[in-house]
Design a protein around this motif. Structure first.
Motif, short mmCIF file in Angstrom:
data_model
loop_
_atom_site.label_atom_id
_atom_site.label_comp_id
_atom_site.label_asym_id
_atom_site.label_seq_id
_atom_site.Cartn_x
_atom_site.Cartn_y
_atom_site.Cartn_z
N GLN A 45 -23.34 -7.30 15.10
CA GLN A 45 -23.50 -6.00 15.75
C GLN A 45 -22.29 -5.70 16.64
N PHE A 46 -21.83 -6.70 17.38
CA PHE A 46 -20.65 -6.52 18.22
C PHE A 46 -19.43 -6.16 17.38
N ARG A 47 -19.24 -6.87 16.27
CA ARG A 47 -18.09 -6.61 15.41
C ARG A 47 -18.16 -5.22 14.79
N SER A 48 -19.35 -4.80 14.33
CA SER A 48 -19.48 -3.47 13.73
C SER A 48 -19.27 -2.38 14.78
N GLY A 49 -19.74 -2.60 16.01
CA GLY A 49 -19.50 -1.63 17.08
C GLY A 49 -18.03 -1.52 17.41
N PHE A 50 -17.34 -2.66 17.45
CA PHE A 50 -15.90 -2.65 17.72
C PHE A 50 -15.15 -1.95 16.59
N ASP A 51 -15.52 -2.24 15.34
CA ASP A 51 -14.88 -1.57 14.20
C ASP A 51 -15.11 -0.06 14.24
N GLU A 52 -16.31 0.36 14.64
CA GLU A 52 -16.62 1.79 14.74
C GLU A 52 -15.75 2.46 15.81
N MET A 53 -15.56 1.77 16.94
CA MET A 53 -14.71 2.33 18.00
C MET A 53 -13.27 2.47 17.52
N VAL A 54 -12.78 1.48 16.78
CA VAL A 54 -11.42 1.54 16.25
C VAL A 54 -11.31 2.69 15.26
N ARG A 55 -12.31 2.87 14.39
CA ARG A 55 -12.29 3.98 13.42
C ARG A 55 -12.28 5.33 14.12
N GLU A 56 -13.11 5.48 15.17
CA GLU A 56 -13.15 6.74 15.90
C GLU A 56 -11.83 7.03 16.58
N ALA A 57 -11.19 5.98 17.13
CA ALA A 57 -9.89 6.17 17.78
C ALA A 57 -8.84 6.58 16.75
N GLU A 58 -8.88 5.97 15.57
CA GLU A 58 -7.93 6.34 14.52
C GLU A 58 -8.18 7.77 14.06
N LEU A 59 -9.46 8.18 13.93
CA LEU A 59 -9.77 9.55 13.53
C LEU A 59 -9.27 10.55 14.57
N ALA A 60 -9.47 10.24 15.85
CA ALA A 60 -9.00 11.15 16.90
C ALA A 60 -7.48 11.27 16.85
N GLU A 61 -6.81 10.16 16.61
CA GLU A 61 -5.35 10.20 16.51
C GLU A 61 -4.91 11.04 15.31
N MET A 62 -5.58 10.85 14.17
CA MET A 62 -5.24 11.64 12.97
C MET A 62 -5.52 13.12 13.19
#
Length: 143
Positions: A45-62
């Protein structure tokens, strides 16, 4: 992950057998397995939450990059028109005005050849007159 040699594992198993006893050992192993499973679930759960935060940050940057690129393209290819809805009209010319209301023409209905002769107790098929708002009346039985 954990570097446990077979000899170390056998030593831990022998100590557990002596300390816990053969009667309670299966229950103790089930409890340990349960807690190990919960720990793995928390890690997942921790890893999936961290991956989700990274994906959202990448989407915001894009999205920021796309917005900047879109603004650059809009600046380079800006229309000379004052009204963006009418790009073919320049700012000096007045907007076109509709003079007449468009006319709606109804198509005549096609009556099948066998329905042309009225049967007893029915009304004949009647086509509407051009320009009238009355719909066509079909071959219906009298009630």
């Amino acid at each position: 992950m954990l570097d446990i040699a077979p000899s170390e594992f056998l030593l831990v198993a022998f100590i557990a057998l002596v300390v816990i006893g053969p009667k309670d050992l299966p229950k103790a192993l089930r409890v340990i397995g349960h807690w190990v499973g919960r720990a793995r679930a928390v890690g997942r759960q921790f890893r999936s939450g961290f991956d989700e935060m990274v994906r959202e940050a990448e989407l915001a940057e894009m999205e920021k990059k796309w917005k900047a690129e879109n603004e650059r393209i809009m600046r380079e290819h800006a229309a000379p028109s004052a009204d963006p809805a009418l790009p073919h009209v320049s700012a000096d010319e007045p907007a076109p005005v509709m003079v007449e209301q468009p006319q709606m023409i109804e198509h005549p209905q096609i009556v099948p050849s066998d329905a042309s002769a009225p049967t007893e107790g029915s009304t004949p098929a009647v086509a509407p007159e051009p320009g009238s708002d009355v719909p066509a009346v079909g071959n219906r039985a009298a009630s």
